[in-house]
Enzyme design. Structure first.
Site, PDB file in Angstrom:
ATOM      1  N   LYS A  22       0.850  -1.210   0.000  1.00  0.00           N
ATOM      2  CA  LYS A  22       0.000   0.000   0.000  1.00  0.00           C
ATOM      3  C   LYS A  22       0.877   1.248   0.000  1.00  0.00           C
ATOM      4  O   LYS A  22       0.676   2.172  -0.780  1.00  0.00           O
ATOM      5  CB  LYS A  22      -0.882   0.000   1.249  1.00  0.00           C
ATOM      6  CG  LYS A  22      -1.522   1.352   1.574  1.00  0.00           C
ATOM      7  CD  LYS A  22      -2.398   1.324   2.800  1.00  0.00           C
ATOM      8  CE  LYS A  22      -1.658   1.592   4.070  1.00  0.00           C
ATOM      9  NZ  LYS A  22      -1.443   3.003   4.404  1.00  0.00           N
ATOM     10  N   ASN A  23       1.894   1.265   0.866  1.00  0.00           N
ATOM     11  CA  ASN A  23       2.695   2.485   1.057  1.00  0.00           C
ATOM     12  C   ASN A  23       3.712   2.714  -0.051  1.00  0.00           C
ATOM     13  O   ASN A  23       4.453   3.689  -0.005  1.00  0.00           O
ATOM     14  CB  ASN A  23       3.363   2.480   2.437  1.00  0.00           C
ATOM     15  CG  ASN A  23       2.322   2.633   3.539  1.00  0.00           C
ATOM     16  OD1 ASN A  23       1.156   2.953   3.259  1.00  0.00           O
ATOM     17  ND2 ASN A  23       2.723   2.391   4.769  1.00  0.00           N
ATOM     18  N   CYS A 116      -4.434  12.553  12.989  1.00  0.00           N
ATOM     19  CA  CYS A 116      -5.151  11.271  12.956  1.00  0.00           C
ATOM     20  C   CYS A 116      -4.934  10.613  14.317  1.00  0.00           C
ATOM     21  O   CYS A 116      -4.275  11.158  15.193  1.00  0.00           O
ATOM     22  CB  CYS A 116      -4.654  10.406  11.807  1.00  0.00           C
ATOM     23  SG  CYS A 116      -3.091   9.617  12.159  1.00  0.00           S
ATOM     24  N   ARG A 121       0.814  14.332  13.058  1.00  0.00           N
ATOM     25  CA  ARG A 121       1.181  14.119  11.650  1.00  0.00           C
ATOM     26  C   ARG A 121       1.400  15.450  10.889  1.00  0.00           C
ATOM     27  O   ARG A 121       0.746  15.709   9.883  1.00  0.00           O
ATOM     28  CB  ARG A 121       0.150  13.269  10.917  1.00  0.00           C
ATOM     29  CG  ARG A 121      -0.317  12.004  11.609  1.00  0.00           C
ATOM     30  CD  ARG A 121       0.664  10.857  11.591  1.00  0.00           C
ATOM     31  NE  ARG A 121       1.016  10.333  10.300  1.00  0.00           N
ATOM     32  CZ  ARG A 121       0.381   9.350   9.659  1.00  0.00           C
ATOM     33  NH1 ARG A 121      -0.698   8.857  10.186  1.00  0.00           N
ATOM     34  NH2 ARG A 121       0.810   8.913   8.500  1.00  0.00           N
ATOM     35  N   ASP A 304       4.948   0.419  11.996  1.00  0.00           N
ATOM     36  CA  ASP A 304       3.704  -0.184  11.493  1.00  0.00           C
ATOM     37  C   ASP A 304       3.530  -1.635  11.918  1.00  0.00           C
ATOM     38  O   ASP A 304       2.486  -2.227  11.662  1.00  0.00           O
ATOM     39  CB  ASP A 304       3.656  -0.102   9.960  1.00  0.00           C
ATOM     40  CG  ASP A 304       3.491   1.328   9.491  1.00  0.00           C
ATOM     41  OD1 ASP A 304       3.677   1.583   8.292  1.00  0.00           O
ATOM     42  OD2 ASP A 304       3.214   2.188  10.339  1.00  0.00           O
ATOM     43  N   ARG A 397      -8.533  -0.330   4.941  1.00  0.00           N
ATOM     44  CA  ARG A 397      -7.713   0.681   4.268  1.00  0.00           C
ATOM     45  C   ARG A 397      -6.368   0.102   3.874  1.00  0.00           C
ATOM     46  O   ARG A 397      -5.744   0.561   2.931  1.00  0.00           O
ATOM     47  CB  ARG A 397      -7.477   1.872   5.203  1.00  0.00           C
ATOM     48  CG  ARG A 397      -8.726   2.671   5.493  1.00  0.00           C
ATOM     49  CD  ARG A 397      -8.370   3.941   6.202  1.00  0.00           C
ATOM     50  NE  ARG A 397      -7.288   4.618   5.495  1.00  0.00           N
ATOM     51  CZ  ARG A 397      -6.657   5.680   5.972  1.00  0.00           C
ATOM     52  NH1 ARG A 397      -6.985   6.176   7.138  1.00  0.00           N
ATOM     53  NH2 ARG A 397      -5.689   6.255   5.298  1.00  0.00           N
TER      54      ARG A 397
HETATM   55  C1  EPZ Z   1       4.392   6.860   6.286  1.00  0.00           C
HETATM   56  O1  EPZ Z   1       3.653   7.907   6.887  1.00  0.00           O
HETATM   57  C2  EPZ Z   1       3.434   5.678   6.200  1.00  0.00           C
HETATM   58  N1  EPZ Z   1       2.285   6.027   5.362  1.00  0.00           N
HETATM   59  C3  EPZ Z   1       2.965   5.290   7.612  1.00  0.00           C
HETATM   60  O2  EPZ Z   1       2.163   4.132   7.492  1.00  0.00           O
HETATM   61  C4  EPZ Z   1       4.199   4.937   8.444  1.00  0.00           C
HETATM   62  O3  EPZ Z   1       3.783   4.643   9.763  1.00  0.00           O
HETATM   63  C5  EPZ Z   1       5.163   6.134   8.459  1.00  0.00           C
HETATM   64  O4  EPZ Z   1       5.512   6.482   7.095  1.00  0.00           O
HETATM   65  C6  EPZ Z   1       6.454   5.833   9.210  1.00  0.00           C
HETATM   66  O5  EPZ Z   1       7.077   4.725   8.651  1.00  0.00           O
HETATM   67  C7  EPZ Z   1       2.435   5.978   4.018  1.00  0.00           C
HETATM   68  O6  EPZ Z   1       3.501   5.683   3.503  1.00  0.00           O
HETATM   69  C8  EPZ Z   1       1.218   6.311   3.201  1.00  0.00           C
HETATM   70  P1  EPZ Z   1       6.624  10.180   8.316  1.00  0.00           P
HETATM   71  P2  EPZ Z   1       4.279   9.408   6.882  1.00  0.00           P
HETATM   72  O7  EPZ Z   1       6.510  11.457   7.556  1.00  0.00           O
HETATM   73  O8  EPZ Z   1       5.013   9.649   5.635  1.00  0.00           O
HETATM   74  C9  EPZ Z   1       6.944  13.404  11.785  1.00  0.00           C
HETATM   75  C10 EPZ Z   1       0.323   2.787   7.853  1.00  0.00           C
HETATM   76  O9  EPZ Z   1      -0.056   2.233   8.877  1.00  0.00           O
HETATM   77  N2  EPZ Z   1       6.845  14.407  10.712  1.00  0.00           N
HETATM   78  O10 EPZ Z   1       7.796   9.286   8.071  1.00  0.00           O
HETATM   79  O11 EPZ Z   1       3.182  10.344   7.260  1.00  0.00           O
HETATM   80  C11 EPZ Z   1       5.649  12.614  11.964  1.00  0.00           C
HETATM   81  O12 EPZ Z   1       4.745  13.301  12.809  1.00  0.00           O
HETATM   82  C12 EPZ Z   1       0.794   4.216   7.901  1.00  0.00           C
HETATM   83  O13 EPZ Z   1       0.415   2.242   6.717  1.00  0.00           O
HETATM   84  C13 EPZ Z   1       7.004  15.748  11.025  1.00  0.00           C
HETATM   85  O14 EPZ Z   1       7.210  16.119  12.182  1.00  0.00           O
HETATM   86  O15 EPZ Z   1       5.306   9.308   8.108  1.00  0.00           O
HETATM   87  C14 EPZ Z   1       6.126  11.339  12.578  1.00  0.00           C
HETATM   88  O16 EPZ Z   1       6.292  11.526  13.963  1.00  0.00           O
HETATM   89  C15 EPZ Z   1       0.588   4.816   9.268  1.00  0.00           C
HETATM   90  N3  EPZ Z   1       6.909  16.670  10.032  1.00  0.00           N
HETATM   91  C16 EPZ Z   1       7.513  11.132  11.941  1.00  0.00           C
HETATM   92  O17 EPZ Z   1       7.911  12.417  11.422  1.00  0.00           O
HETATM   93  C17 EPZ Z   1       6.677  16.309   8.728  1.00  0.00           C
HETATM   94  O18 EPZ Z   1       6.620  17.192   7.852  1.00  0.00           O
HETATM   95  C18 EPZ Z   1       7.535  10.144  10.797  1.00  0.00           C
HETATM   96  O19 EPZ Z   1       6.515  10.517   9.874  1.00  0.00           O
HETATM   97  C19 EPZ Z   1       6.512  14.943   8.423  1.00  0.00           C
HETATM   98  C20 EPZ Z   1       6.603  14.005   9.432  1.00  0.00           C
END
Ligand code: EPZ
Length: 417
Positions: A22-23, A116, A121, A304, A397
């Protein structure tokens, strides 16, 4: 609203196939906005999030046809470059249209995704990165308005690795002028899969999969064809299903090296794991030990899989300390497991799990996010009596036909409308 009824099941046995990731499929589908023409993807999972992406792409004038695991996207210039709140609130990954639209058309209006269940996020790193490439960004009435005639390659350094931020910036940089360097980039396999497709479209990218990615901008890209990598999180979830029931399960069409951190911890807990080129077999045991895990960006233990692993630790022999270092609120499943008689003490980012074999009792429980719902299904497989998992739209999802896959392995699980 659908529910999943799970009864105590025998040790799961047999082979099960992993669907496409999915990701990986989500950013791949958004990358098509970088150039007109027909893009073809194979091994696309049939999930709610994929259908949401289809609708959003259609709102950008794309023609999207899905048959089986094949998705064909015919991209034409959109009448408007705006991603409405309704789309984005349903699926935060819609923010991944920002980089491609801005880079290709010089402007983009995308609703802020909002928070969420698992955390706030934010997307500040995405926006700061695009500003570094020359974009003018403002936020008005809940929408990000980004403008830039032509992005210019620059050095971007993320204060912490972000999967979505790396994907948005990598896509935007493919059409920028000159070289972009992304430092402290995310290293997930899905980043490499996206870079592989961007290279097929003619992008010049190197270093993906490491923390330094270099992108040399080009004038134009062209559509191509690609097979989505297997879903490592689904594969890990299926392995844990085999482990928690003391069964023997072979997860096929997966990439074992994508699951090194999980495999290491399952072995530390006492399980026997056998790997082939595209499959992993786990041999169950009657008892296993509690092990500590700390989630962190790839190649560390994936956030995850944290909830699913916690279910396994709830019935381990001994205590495990589970640290969630990626998201600030990803213990929503803890209280639900406690309702099933697990002995877990959650702190801010740490949960102490005092495992006890056979302690789980079936109960009605509530899914709060995608991976929490999988955790509760796994717990239901070994809990005495029946477990009803409510709000399983979360599950739909991110997991394709999970109940069918588990039933094939001998699980007693059924979806109730
Ligand atoms: C991706 O989310 C995945 N989703 C998530 O999977 C996964 O848990 C996550 O990466 C971490 O591996 C998809 O790929 C669609 P991040 P993403 O940006 O990109 C902080 C699932 O269950 N952050 O790596 O949103 C954020 O708050 C989902 O399939 C900022 O502070 O994750 C988090 O604490 C859930 N500022 C950390 O970084 C930003 O601009 C990692 O988030 C962006 C992120």
């Amino acid at each position: 609203m659908d529910k999943m009824c799970v009864a105590k099941s025998p040790a799961l046995k047999g082979e099960v196939h992993t669907s496409g990731a999915k990701n990986s499929a989500l950013p791949l589908l958004f990358s098509t906005l970088l150039c007109d023409g027909e893009h073809v993807f194979h091994n696309v999972p049939q999930l709610m999030d994929i259908h949401s992406t289809k609708s959003l792409l259609e709102s950008f004038n794309c023609e999207v046809s899905m048959s089986g695991d094949v998705a064909k996207i015919y991209v034409k210039p959109p009448a408007k470059v705006e991603a409405q709140y309704d789309f984005v609130r349903k699926m935060r990954a819609s923010i991944l249209c920002l980089g491609p639209l801005l880079s290709r058309y010089g402007e983009a209006v995308v609703s802020l995704p909002g928070g969420c269940a698992i955390g706030s996020r934010p997307i500040n790193l995405h926006l700061e990165g695009l500003e570094t490439l020359g974009a003018e960004i403002s936020v008005e009435k809940g929408y990000v308005i980004a403008k830039c005639k032509k992005l210019k390659g620059e050095r971007i350094s993320f204060e912490n690795p972000t999967v979505g931020g790396t994907e948005n910036l990598m896509m935007a940089a493919t059409l920028a002028e000159g070289e972009t360097i992304i430092e402290n980039a995310a290293k997930e396999p899905e980043i490499v899969d996206l870079a592989d497709y961007l290279r097929k479209m003619g992008a010049k990218i190197e270093g993906d999969g490491t923390s330094i990615i270099k992108i040399e901008g080009v004038d134009q890209l062209r559509p191509s064809e690609h097979r989505v990598i297997p879903d490592r999180i689904e594969a890990g979830t299926l392995l844990i299903a085999g482990a928690i029931t003391g069964g023997e399960v072979t997860v096929e069409s997966c990439v074992p090296s994508h699951l090194d951190a999980l495999i290491y911890k399952l072995k530390e807990s006492g399980f026997e794991i056998y790997q082939e080129k595209e499959s992993i077999t786990i041999k169950g045991r009657n008892n296993w030990g509690g092990v500590d895990i700390t989630t962190a960006p790839h190649p560390a233990f994936p956030t995850d899989l944290q909830a699913q692993f916690m279910a396994l630790m709830a019935v381990a022999e001994g205590t495990s300390v589970i640290t969630e270092s990626v998201f600030e609120n990803r213990f929503m499943h803890v209280q639900e497991l406690v309702r099933m008689n697990a002995n877990i003490t959650p702190k801010t980012r740490v949960a102490i799990v005092r495992g006890k074999p056979g302690c789980l009792q079936g109960a009605p429980v509530m899914a709060t996010d995608l991976r929490a719902s999988a955790c509760l299904v796994l717990a239901g497989l070994v809990a005495e009596g029946e477990t009803t998992v409510n709000r399983i739209y979360h599950l739909d999802r991110g997991y394709e036909k999970l109940e069918e896959k588990l039933t094939k392995l001998g699980a007693k699980i059924q979806r109730v409308k």
